[in-house]
Structure formats: C-alpha cells, structure tokens
Design a protein around this motif. Sequence first.
Motif, mmCIF file in Angstrom:
data_model
loop_
_atom_site.group_PDB
_atom_site.id
_atom_site.type_symbol
_atom_site.label_atom_id
_atom_site.label_comp_id
_atom_site.label_asym_id
_atom_site.label_seq_id
_atom_site.Cartn_x
_atom_site.Cartn_y
_atom_site.Cartn_z
ATOM 1 N N VAL A 169 0.840 -1.202 0.000
ATOM 2 C CA VAL A 169 0.000 0.000 0.000
ATOM 3 C C VAL A 169 0.873 1.250 0.000
ATOM 4 O O VAL A 169 0.587 2.222 -0.698
ATOM 5 N N LYS A 170 1.974 1.207 0.738
ATOM 6 C CA LYS A 170 2.831 2.378 0.862
ATOM 7 C C LYS A 170 3.627 2.661 -0.415
ATOM 8 O O LYS A 170 3.727 3.807 -0.840
ATOM 9 N N TYR A 171 4.195 1.631 -1.044
ATOM 10 C CA TYR A 171 5.146 1.857 -2.130
ATOM 11 C C TYR A 171 4.634 1.524 -3.530
ATOM 12 O O TYR A 171 5.214 1.980 -4.510
ATOM 13 N N LEU A 172 3.615 0.734 -3.654
ATOM 14 C CA LEU A 172 3.133 0.359 -4.978
ATOM 15 C C LEU A 172 1.898 1.160 -5.332
ATOM 16 O O LEU A 172 0.946 1.220 -4.569
ATOM 17 N N ALA A 173 1.919 1.751 -6.491
ATOM 18 C CA ALA A 173 0.762 2.496 -6.961
ATOM 19 C C ALA A 173 -0.054 1.586 -7.879
ATOM 20 O O ALA A 173 -0.309 1.895 -9.035
ATOM 21 N N ALA A 174 -0.435 0.461 -7.379
ATOM 22 C CA ALA A 174 -1.178 -0.499 -8.193
ATOM 23 C C ALA A 174 -2.670 -0.230 -8.088
ATOM 24 O O ALA A 174 -3.187 0.183 -7.061
ATOM 25 N N SER A 175 -3.323 -0.422 -9.182
ATOM 26 C CA SER A 175 -4.778 -0.300 -9.185
ATOM 27 C C SER A 175 -5.343 -1.548 -9.845
ATOM 28 O O SER A 175 -4.618 -2.344 -10.423
#
Length: 113
Positions: free
Chosen positions: A69-75
């Motif tokens: 959640v902190k480092y990955l901008a995954a959607s």
Amino acid sequence: MNRLSTVVWLAVIVIAAFMLYKVKYEVQSLKNQVAETSRELEQEKQALHVVAAEWAYLNRPERLQKLAVKYLAASDVTVNQIADIEAIPFPGQSVASIDPEEGVKPVAAHFRK
C-alpha cells in the motif's frame, strides 16, 4: 650372519616405529580438521536458521500488505487494459494498435533490428 640379521631387524623396527609415529600425527591432524569442519558446519547451520527466521519475519503477509500500500501504486486491472497476444509487437512483425471499440488494427510501421 647373526650380526647382519640383527642390524636388519633393528633397521626394520626403527623404520616401522618412525612410520607409526608419522601415521599417528597424520591421524591426529585429520581428527583436528574433522573437528574444525564440524564446528564450521554447525555455525553455518545456525546462520541458516537465523536467515530463515529473518525471511519468515520479513515476509509476513500483514507487513507485505502495508509495504504494498505504501510503495506500490497499483490499481485494479480494467477490461481496456487486457489485449490479445496478437496485439503484442514482435520484431519483424507489424505493430498493431488497439481500439476498444474496433479491436486490433494493424499499423504500417514495422520493427527492424
């Protein structure tokens, strides 16, 4: 003749004693090497257990979730992001453009090496 056989037997005994002495110290040296190798093996086993414990600690699911959640901008993946394998341009093939309404369309450009 008797004196010669005595000298020969004395020489054989001295040589045998020297060889026995030499073998004894070689065996002691090998025992020391085996003991040292066993100590090193035990230390490596302990280090391996420490690494396994660290790996288990660092790969806890709740920790990995926080890091994701902190480092990955995954959607979430949308339908428009999915394409057929034919849409992937390979060297020597024409490039295809993807239009969500019309599907895959070939483009005039080619890849060259």
